[in-house]
Design a protein around this motif. Structure first.
Motif, PDB file in Angstrom:
ATOM      1  N   TRP A   7     103.765 157.786  53.251  1.00  0.00           N
ATOM      2  CA  TRP A   7     103.853 157.475  51.831  1.00  0.00           C
ATOM      3  C   TRP A   7     102.972 158.351  50.950  1.00  0.00           C
TER       4      TRP A   7
ATOM      5  N   ALA B 273     106.797 155.164  47.191  1.00  0.00           N
ATOM      6  CA  ALA B 273     107.632 154.892  48.365  1.00  0.00           C
ATOM      7  C   ALA B 273     108.402 153.584  48.213  1.00  0.00           C
TER       8      ALA B 273
ATOM      9  N   PRO C  81     110.063 156.672  53.233  1.00  0.00           N
ATOM     10  CA  PRO C  81     110.488 156.486  51.836  1.00  0.00           C
ATOM     11  C   PRO C  81     111.991 156.617  51.624  1.00  0.00           C
TER      12      PRO C  81
ATOM     13  N   SER D 261     103.710 146.449  50.798  1.00  0.00           N
ATOM     14  CA  SER D 261     102.810 147.021  51.803  1.00  0.00           C
ATOM     15  C   SER D 261     102.430 145.995  52.855  1.00  0.00           C
TER      16      SER D 261
ATOM     17  N   ALA E 106     101.984 154.455  47.620  1.00  0.00           N
ATOM     18  CA  ALA E 106     102.675 153.220  47.984  1.00  0.00           C
ATOM     19  C   ALA E 106     103.722 152.850  46.933  1.00  0.00           C
TER      20      ALA E 106
ATOM     21  N   GLN F 102     113.932 153.312  52.482  1.00  0.00           N
ATOM     22  CA  GLN F 102     113.597 152.054  51.819  1.00  0.00           C
ATOM     23  C   GLN F 102     114.817 151.409  51.161  1.00  0.00           C
TER      24      GLN F 102
END
Length: 342
Positions: free
Chosen positions: A126, A136, A97, A22, A133, A100
């Motif tokens: 997210w 994601a 997401p 994050s 968090a 990622q």
């Protein structure tokens, strides 16, 4: 969509590290670059934080963009790294997401993964809270990956359980204690030292290199303007980190004006901050930047660095938070340029 690995065969012997999380990614990349370089590795690194940059044995250069950031920039950058690279460190700049996974897939199957933290952020993409968090960010960690994370992050039971289910090899970085350094520096340094130990590199050299680094442009600091003060926490972004930084100042809320710099494309961030911003203990709570459709905070139109300096002088003691883009970043760049020419 077929995902191709971007690390060329010529780089397969290089140490490869992807940094995700994050908050704190850019700082960890910067620390890793300094430490790996000090240990004798020719290192290339990419930061996408406040100012996108490449770090290399030739120095630091800005990555110039004709428009906003895009995940394809990671692939382009990886393909540009020369064959002599012995270590490659890349910040995962994806937010969505479903994107990622690209950083690790483009880097290569042997890449080490760093997970800085799982603090709530990007709630619009997210979902709410730490659970959003975790869900994601886990999308960016392949099954069976070697993952490094600090002790505070490892306290998340949901995260550790999910990593275990993925068959990941998790290395929890032992905490680093130094009263002369901020908490975030010690936490990020702990990750760096854990990776150096894993690689069999000189931890002492690495730590010395990290601690000798000058502050980065948007690092937390207090600036003075003719007796007035601005605490620069604009780049913290999430509410948990922001509150921690404010508490380190030991400034009474009654004597402090809190100033939130708003971004139209980050509406959920303002919502997350509002309960704290609306506390009655503050001397004043002000909003600048993009004007939201609805807010209970007093809005101030601040269109220039001079206007921001005037506001700070009027208020006396200001804690700036929310987002660094716009006038706050212009102020920091102006200050950095002044230091460089001093």
């Amino acid at each position: 969509m077929r995902i191709l690995k971007c690390i060329d065969v010529k780089h397969e012997e290089a140490v490869q590290i992807v940094v995700t999380g994050s908050r704190g990614k850019s700082s960890v990349v910067r620390f890793l670059f300094a430490a790996l370089s000090a240990c004798g590795l020719r290192t290339w690194a990419r930061i996408t934080g406040v100012i996108p940059r490449e770090l290399s044995p030739s120095g630091e250069r800005a990555i110039l963009r004709s428009s906003g950031g895009h995940v394809e920039e990671m692939r382009w950058w990886l393909s540009s790294i020369p064959s002599e690279a012995e270590a490659i460190v890349m910040e995962n700049s994806a937010v969505a997401p479903d994107l990622q996974r690209l950083a690790a897939q483009w880097m290569g199957k042997d890449a080490l993964l760093v997970l800085t933290n799982v603090r709530p952020d990007h709630q619009d993409a997210w979902g709410a809270g730490e659970i959003g968090a975790v869900r994601a960010l886990l999308g960016g960690i392949p099954k069976g990956a070697t993952v490094f994370t600090p002790e505070n992050t490892a306290r998340s039971l949901s995260l550790l359980t999910a990593l275990e289910e993925k068959g990941c090899h998790v290395h929890i970085a032992p905490p680093v204690f130094s009263s002369s350094s901020p908490e975030w520096v010690n936490e990020n340094l702990s990750i760096v030292l854990a990776i150096l130990s894993y690689l069999g590199l000189n931890e002492k050299k690495g730590e010395e290199a990290v601690r000798s680094l000058p502050p980065d442009i948007a690092d937390f600091k207090v600036l003075s303007f003719d007796g007035s003060q601005l605490a620069v926490a604009f780049s913290a972004n999430d509410i948990e980190t922001t509150i921690r930084l404010f508490n380190t100042l030991q400034w009474p809320m009654e004597g402090t004006t809190v100033l939130f710099n708003n971004r139209r494309d980050r509406p959920e961030r303002l919502k997350a901050f509002l309960p704290w911003l609306q506390k009655k203990q503050w001397k004043r709570s002000l909003l600048m930047g993009d004007r939201p459709f609805k807010s209970h905070l007093l809005y101030r139109e601040v269109l220039s660095v001079d206007a921001l300096k005037c506001l700070i002088k009027e208020e006396g003691r200001v804690f700036g938070c929310g987002n660094v883009a716009g006038v706050p970043l212009q102020l920091l760049i102006e200050g950095k340029q002044g230091e460089d020419h001093a």
